[in-house]
Design a protein around this motif. Sequence first.
Motif, PDB file in Angstrom:
ATOM      1  N   ALA A 110      19.999  -8.100  50.421  1.00 19.55           N
ATOM      2  CA  ALA A 110      21.307  -8.740  50.375  1.00 19.55           C
ATOM      3  C   ALA A 110      22.160  -8.251  49.214  1.00 19.55           C
ATOM      4  O   ALA A 110      21.635  -7.743  48.221  1.00 19.55           O
ATOM      5  N   SER A 113      24.980 -11.117  44.754  1.00 21.15           N
ATOM      6  CA  SER A 113      25.395 -12.510  44.574  1.00 21.15           C
ATOM      7  C   SER A 113      24.709 -13.431  45.578  1.00 21.15           C
ATOM      8  O   SER A 113      24.182 -14.480  45.209  1.00 21.15           O
ATOM      9  N   TRP A 114      24.687 -13.049  46.857  1.00 20.44           N
ATOM     10  CA  TRP A 114      24.073 -13.914  47.864  1.00 20.44           C
ATOM     11  C   TRP A 114      22.551 -13.885  47.759  1.00 20.44           C
ATOM     12  O   TRP A 114      21.873 -14.862  48.036  1.00 20.44           O
ATOM     13  N   GLN A 117      21.973 -16.550  45.257  1.00 21.72           N
ATOM     14  CA  GLN A 117      22.444 -17.894  45.571  1.00 21.72           C
ATOM     15  C   GLN A 117      21.765 -18.515  46.789  1.00 21.72           C
ATOM     16  O   GLN A 117      21.791 -19.736  46.934  1.00 21.72           O
ATOM     17  N   ASN A 118      21.198 -17.702  47.663  1.00 22.99           N
ATOM     18  CA  ASN A 118      20.570 -18.266  48.856  1.00 22.99           C
ATOM     19  C   ASN A 118      19.517 -19.288  48.435  1.00 22.99           C
ATOM     20  O   ASN A 118      18.574 -18.956  47.724  1.00 22.99           O
ATOM     21  N   TYR A 274      29.788 -12.684  58.231  1.00 20.06           N
ATOM     22  CA  TYR A 274      28.649 -11.782  58.362  1.00 20.06           C
ATOM     23  C   TYR A 274      28.393 -11.508  59.835  1.00 20.06           C
ATOM     24  O   TYR A 274      28.515 -12.407  60.671  1.00 20.06           O
ATOM     25  N   GLY A 288      25.258  -8.787  57.034  1.00 23.39           N
ATOM     26  CA  GLY A 288      24.760  -9.806  56.121  1.00 23.39           C
ATOM     27  C   GLY A 288      24.152 -10.952  56.899  1.00 23.39           C
ATOM     28  O   GLY A 288      23.905 -10.843  58.111  1.00 23.39           O
ATOM     29  N   VAL A 290      23.933 -15.561  56.713  1.00 24.48           N
ATOM     30  CA  VAL A 290      24.097 -16.842  56.034  1.00 24.48           C
ATOM     31  C   VAL A 290      22.873 -17.731  56.237  1.00 24.48           C
ATOM     32  O   VAL A 290      22.862 -18.882  55.800  1.00 24.48           O
ATOM     33  N   CYS A 292      19.570 -19.617  55.657  1.00 22.54           N
ATOM     34  CA  CYS A 292      19.126 -20.109  54.341  1.00 22.54           C
ATOM     35  C   CYS A 292      17.812 -20.881  54.414  1.00 22.54           C
ATOM     36  O   CYS A 292      17.479 -21.613  53.485  1.00 22.54           O
TER      37      CYS A 292
END
Length: 465
Positions: A110, A113-114, A117-118, A274, A288, A290, A292
């Motif tokens: 990834a 940043s993600w 943060q995930n 994404y 990408g 999202v 999680c």
Amino acid sequence: MESHDIKRFVDWWKGDAAFRARFRADAARAVAEYGIRVDPDAVRELCEPAAGHTGPGEVKPCHAALDSYFRALEAQRAVYDDLDRLESAIGEPGFAAWRQRQRRRFASQAPDSWGRQNPHIMFAIELSDGCSIACPFCAGGAGRLKSVSRFTPANEALFRGLLRRLSTLAACPAPSGLLYHYTEPLDNPDYEKFLQAYREELGELPQTTTAAWGRRPDRTRRVLAMAREHGGRIQRFSVNSVEDFRSCMRTFAPEELRDVVIVPHYPEAGGIYYRTGRARSLAEAVEGSVACVSGFLVNLAARTIQLVAPCIEPSAWPGGYRSLAASSFRTDDDLDVFFERCREEVLDRILNDTTPIALRNDLHLSEDAGGTLELRSLYRSYRFEQGLQKAVLRLAGERRSLGALVDELSVSHPEGEVFAFVQLLWDSGLLADSDVLAAEDVVTAPVLPRSKLASAAAAHAGALP
């Protein structure tokens, strides 16, 4: 000027290009027209770059309300720290090690940043089959709403039993969870009852993200009040157009949205799509995910359960997450069988002499003119210069078993060092899952004394370059 008023200003600034233009033209008039109770001079540096500042949260407070606003931001960021602490509370070694590999695997795929943060939630339980919102960018491509799981005695018992089993499997009293994934939680008329049962079983409320905040505002307010009463911190509103954003600002007072993160999904707010689910058809989408959840994805309405982990491997997993095991269920016994299968086949897996050693399919290995090997994913890369590391990586392309690999390299390298580097690649999530390799593709060797290798490897533990 209060902290929630400053948040309202920041929401307007991020969410509405027309407001940004008005504020730049005449700040005092703009905040007055939009009913934002702030001192325009005090908040200006939250949005306009100046002397060393690049955006919200990077200015030195010059007003008590600004200081309070920044503390609120820090409290939101602290949620990720809390999730890290929860990670250390997982008492089941196999599950903990598997989750750590999934976190590192995703971090190697990834954007930085993600990747950081995930939250890698341990589980998500969807309470509906399908979704009424039908967002054009839905990362999960949720279909039309078919059914919901009502809070009947039978469903309540199954739900509570599921929560207890998840807690037991993780050996953690309060594993992190959600009551939605790619569906709308407020589609279920009994969502609040499930929230209450969740709190009674696990001692806290899960976070809620809803795109249906405007369908019944009084109900939304009750969910927010429930979260505030029981210690829920961050809630989220998904907003799908600038018109919806303006409606949200009109419907809810700044005080009501104090603990609500507005998540804009429209061009004026600079949102990113994404390329997963329905968003795969959007020209502006980028590769990408999202997703999680690194753990269990359950649909209580459809009676399905999966072991999943987020990934960015669009050709193999277009939904943005890998499904490593899946089943239907009807009873507690069915859940027990599935969890035991996951333990035996996935969660408790460790390296042994027969483990196939191969790099993930999304990784590309290349060599420069100086002989340095580079291992690259879509967004990340690693460079290797040591002879042992390069030898292991080259042989990994031949899909040998660990025993065969160690046997060949031990002629010129200590067995413990070979094993230690392979273990590092495994722990870092850079190796393919052994269940995706066909047995006939694996070059094997006589079984080596793994206890000897493991003890020798302990002295050679390291980190990726």
